[in-house]
Design a protein around this motif. Structure first.
Motif, PDB file in Angstrom:
ATOM      1  N   ALA A 100       0.839  -1.202   0.000  1.00 25.85           N
ATOM      2  CA  ALA A 100       0.000   0.000   0.000  1.00 25.85           C
ATOM      3  C   ALA A 100       0.874   1.252   0.000  1.00 25.85           C
ATOM      4  O   ALA A 100       0.590   2.222  -0.717  1.00 25.85           O
ATOM      5  CB  ALA A 100      -0.925   0.000   1.212  1.00 25.85           C
ATOM      6  N   HIS A 101       1.949   1.226   0.781  1.00 28.41           N
ATOM      7  CA  HIS A 101       2.870   2.373   0.822  1.00 28.41           C
ATOM      8  C   HIS A 101       3.469   2.617  -0.559  1.00 28.41           C
ATOM      9  O   HIS A 101       3.505   3.755  -1.038  1.00 28.41           O
ATOM     10  CB  HIS A 101       3.973   2.115   1.845  1.00 28.41           C
ATOM     11  CG  HIS A 101       5.113   3.077   1.744  1.00 28.41           C
ATOM     12  ND1 HIS A 101       5.016   4.385   2.176  1.00 28.41           N
ATOM     13  CD2 HIS A 101       6.365   2.924   1.237  1.00 28.41           C
ATOM     14  CE1 HIS A 101       6.172   4.997   1.942  1.00 28.41           C
ATOM     15  NE2 HIS A 101       6.997   4.137   1.373  1.00 28.41           N
ATOM     16  N   TYR A 102       3.934   1.561  -1.210  1.00 25.35           N
ATOM     17  CA  TYR A 102       4.569   1.732  -2.508  1.00 25.35           C
ATOM     18  C   TYR A 102       3.554   2.115  -3.592  1.00 25.35           C
ATOM     19  O   TYR A 102       3.888   2.865  -4.501  1.00 25.35           O
ATOM     20  CB  TYR A 102       5.368   0.483  -2.896  1.00 25.35           C
ATOM     21  CG  TYR A 102       6.709   0.483  -2.189  1.00 25.35           C
ATOM     22  CD1 TYR A 102       7.751   1.270  -2.651  1.00 25.35           C
ATOM     23  CD2 TYR A 102       6.912  -0.271  -1.045  1.00 25.35           C
ATOM     24  CE1 TYR A 102       8.967   1.300  -2.000  1.00 25.35           C
ATOM     25  CE2 TYR A 102       8.125  -0.247  -0.378  1.00 25.35           C
ATOM     26  CZ  TYR A 102       9.155   0.542  -0.867  1.00 25.35           C
ATOM     27  OH  TYR A 102      10.348   0.577  -0.218  1.00 25.35           O
ATOM     28  N   ARG A 103       2.325   1.636  -3.477  1.00 28.14           N
ATOM     29  CA  ARG A 103       1.293   2.081  -4.436  1.00 28.14           C
ATOM     30  C   ARG A 103       1.047   3.573  -4.282  1.00 28.14           C
ATOM     31  O   ARG A 103       0.929   4.301  -5.263  1.00 28.14           O
ATOM     32  CB  ARG A 103      -0.007   1.304  -4.214  1.00 28.14           C
ATOM     33  CG  ARG A 103       0.022  -0.059  -4.833  1.00 28.14           C
ATOM     34  CD  ARG A 103      -1.343  -0.703  -4.837  1.00 28.14           C
ATOM     35  NE  ARG A 103      -1.243  -1.975  -5.533  1.00 28.14           N
ATOM     36  CZ  ARG A 103      -1.804  -3.082  -5.110  1.00 28.14           C
ATOM     37  NH1 ARG A 103      -2.529  -3.087  -4.019  1.00 28.14           N
ATOM     38  NH2 ARG A 103      -1.666  -4.193  -5.796  1.00 28.14           N
ATOM     39  N   SER A 104       0.957   4.014  -3.039  1.00 27.06           N
ATOM     40  CA  SER A 104       0.750   5.432  -2.769  1.00 27.06           C
ATOM     41  C   SER A 104       1.935   6.246  -3.290  1.00 27.06           C
ATOM     42  O   SER A 104       1.759   7.302  -3.909  1.00 27.06           O
ATOM     43  CB  SER A 104       0.574   5.639  -1.263  1.00 27.06           C
ATOM     44  OG  SER A 104       0.548   6.999  -0.955  1.00 27.06           O
ATOM     45  N   LEU A 105       3.115   5.770  -3.063  1.00 25.65           N
ATOM     46  CA  LEU A 105       4.321   6.445  -3.538  1.00 25.65           C
ATOM     47  C   LEU A 105       4.335   6.504  -5.064  1.00 25.65           C
ATOM     48  O   LEU A 105       4.635   7.549  -5.643  1.00 25.65           O
ATOM     49  CB  LEU A 105       5.556   5.720  -3.015  1.00 25.65           C
ATOM     50  CG  LEU A 105       6.900   6.386  -3.199  1.00 25.65           C
ATOM     51  CD1 LEU A 105       6.927   7.758  -2.533  1.00 25.65           C
ATOM     52  CD2 LEU A 105       8.000   5.494  -2.625  1.00 25.65           C
TER      53      LEU A 105
END
Length: 136
Positions: A100-105
């Motif tokens: 989720a963090h990397y998708r947001s990034l």
């Protein structure tokens, strides 16, 4: 070179049936066994020395008086399996959070993003004006 046993040979040596050996492997009572090129199980001497499998086989061979001991072994194994499942769920949750963090990034860095966040040009200061002195 270590000699490998077929499932039938392993069954004879342990006093278990081939079906029982497959079942014990499937439920994790014994570790996964090596395979031949065609996928057939090949039991090494180290596989045959597995304490849990041998202990369970001995208890089973001793008859119904060992039912409580066999149940206790299975309950202990279930406790271990449930602990492994809990650990895997924690790992899965951590992975989901990272994804989720990397998708947001990725979204914040995407060129077609509606946000200016992450774009170098959005944070650039206007150029400073410098005074130049006229010399006569």
């Amino acid at each position: 070179m270590e000699s490998l046993l077929s499932i039938e040979e392993a069954a004879r040596r342990t006093g278990l049936t081939a079906h029982t050996l497959r079942y014990y492997e499937r439920i994790g009572l014994i570790a996964p066994v090596g395979r031949a090129a065609g996928g057939q199980r090949r039991y090494a001497a180290s596989d045959m020395a597995i304490g849990k499998m041998q202990a369970f086989a001995r208890l089973r061979g001793a008859g119904d008086s060992t039912v409580p001991d066999r149940r206790q072994m299975l309950e202990e194994h279930l406790t271990d399996v449930l602990a492994e499942i809990a650990a895997m769920r924690r790992s899965a949750a951590a992975l989901q959070a990272k994804i989720a963090h990397y998708r947001s990034l990725e979204q914040s860095l995407a060129p077609d993003s509606t946000s200016d966040e992450g774009h170098a040009d959005a944070h650039r200061q206007p150029p400073l004006r410098t005074r130049t002195r006229k010399t006569a």
